[in-house]
Write a protein that holds these residues in place. Sequence first.
Motif, short mmCIF file in Angstrom:
data_model
loop_
_atom_site.label_atom_id
_atom_site.label_comp_id
_atom_site.label_asym_id
_atom_site.label_seq_id
_atom_site.Cartn_x
_atom_site.Cartn_y
_atom_site.Cartn_z
N GLU A 31 0.83 -1.21 0.00
CA GLU A 31 0.00 0.00 0.00
C GLU A 31 0.87 1.25 0.00
N HIS A 32 1.96 1.23 0.73
CA HIS A 32 2.83 2.40 0.84
C HIS A 32 3.59 2.68 -0.45
N VAL A 33 4.13 1.64 -1.06
CA VAL A 33 4.95 1.85 -2.26
C VAL A 33 4.14 1.74 -3.55
N GLN A 34 2.85 1.37 -3.43
CA GLN A 34 1.98 1.22 -4.61
C GLN A 34 2.57 0.25 -5.62
N SER A 35 3.07 -0.88 -5.11
CA SER A 35 3.66 -1.90 -5.96
C SER A 35 3.44 -3.26 -5.32
N ASP A 36 3.46 -4.31 -6.14
CA ASP A 36 3.28 -5.67 -5.63
C ASP A 36 4.47 -6.07 -4.76
N THR A 37 4.18 -6.81 -3.70
CA THR A 37 5.22 -7.31 -2.81
C THR A 37 5.12 -8.82 -2.71
N ALA A 38 6.16 -9.43 -2.17
CA ALA A 38 6.17 -10.87 -1.96
C ALA A 38 6.80 -11.18 -0.61
N VAL A 39 6.38 -12.28 -0.03
CA VAL A 39 7.01 -12.81 1.17
C VAL A 39 7.84 -13.99 0.72
N ARG A 50 10.96 -12.74 4.66
CA ARG A 50 11.34 -11.37 4.35
C ARG A 50 10.37 -10.84 3.31
N VAL A 51 10.03 -9.56 3.42
CA VAL A 51 9.16 -8.89 2.46
C VAL A 51 10.04 -8.17 1.44
N VAL A 52 9.79 -8.44 0.16
CA VAL A 52 10.54 -7.81 -0.92
C VAL A 52 9.56 -7.36 -2.00
N LEU A 53 10.05 -6.53 -2.91
CA LEU A 53 9.24 -6.20 -4.08
C LEU A 53 9.05 -7.49 -4.89
N ALA A 54 7.87 -7.69 -5.40
CA ALA A 54 7.57 -8.93 -6.13
C ALA A 54 8.51 -9.14 -7.31
N SER A 55 8.92 -8.07 -7.95
CA SER A 55 9.82 -8.19 -9.10
C SER A 55 11.20 -8.71 -8.71
N LYS A 56 11.56 -8.62 -7.43
CA LYS A 56 12.88 -9.06 -6.95
C LYS A 56 12.81 -10.43 -6.26
N ALA A 57 11.62 -11.02 -6.16
CA ALA A 57 11.46 -12.28 -5.43
C ALA A 57 11.90 -13.47 -6.27
N ALA A 58 12.66 -14.34 -5.66
CA ALA A 58 13.08 -15.58 -6.32
C ALA A 58 11.90 -16.54 -6.35
N PRO A 59 11.52 -17.06 -7.51
CA PRO A 59 10.33 -17.91 -7.61
C PRO A 59 10.34 -19.11 -6.66
N GLY A 60 11.47 -19.74 -6.47
CA GLY A 60 11.53 -20.91 -5.61
C GLY A 60 11.45 -20.61 -4.13
N ARG A 61 11.58 -19.35 -3.76
CA ARG A 61 11.55 -18.97 -2.35
C ARG A 61 10.28 -18.21 -1.98
N THR A 62 9.45 -17.89 -2.95
CA THR A 62 8.24 -17.10 -2.69
C THR A 62 7.20 -17.93 -1.96
N VAL A 63 6.70 -17.36 -0.87
CA VAL A 63 5.66 -18.01 -0.06
C VAL A 63 4.30 -17.41 -0.40
N SER A 64 4.23 -16.09 -0.53
CA SER A 64 2.97 -15.43 -0.86
C SER A 64 3.27 -14.10 -1.55
N ARG A 65 2.23 -13.56 -2.20
CA ARG A 65 2.36 -12.28 -2.89
C ARG A 65 1.18 -11.40 -2.54
N VAL A 66 1.43 -10.10 -2.53
CA VAL A 66 0.37 -9.10 -2.34
C VAL A 66 0.33 -8.28 -3.63
N LEU A 67 -0.80 -8.30 -4.29
CA LEU A 67 -0.97 -7.57 -5.54
C LEU A 67 -1.70 -6.28 -5.27
#
Length: 74
Positions: A31-39, A50-67
């Motif tokens: 909500e703050h950065v107006q961009s998708d995030t991933a855990v 760890r919470v990261v920008l979705a574009s920087k998340a490694a697919p094999g390590r992603t647990v969840s995403r916020v769109l």
Amino acid sequence: MTEPAPPARSSKRARLCSIENANRIATKVAEHVQSDTAVVKTGNPLQPFRVVLASKAAPGRTVSRVLTCNDDDP
């Protein structure tokens, strides 16, 4: 010689390290950065998620995403 057992974790640390807390933080960051995030999983028991920008998340390590959705756009 054997290694000493790791110290017991407090209930507060358990709450802070939970997936529920990581998802809550990911929502606030999105909500703050107006961009998708991933855990993502870290493999570190003191910071298992760890919470990261979705574009920087490694697919094999992603647990969840916020769109994000911008309902203000026409």
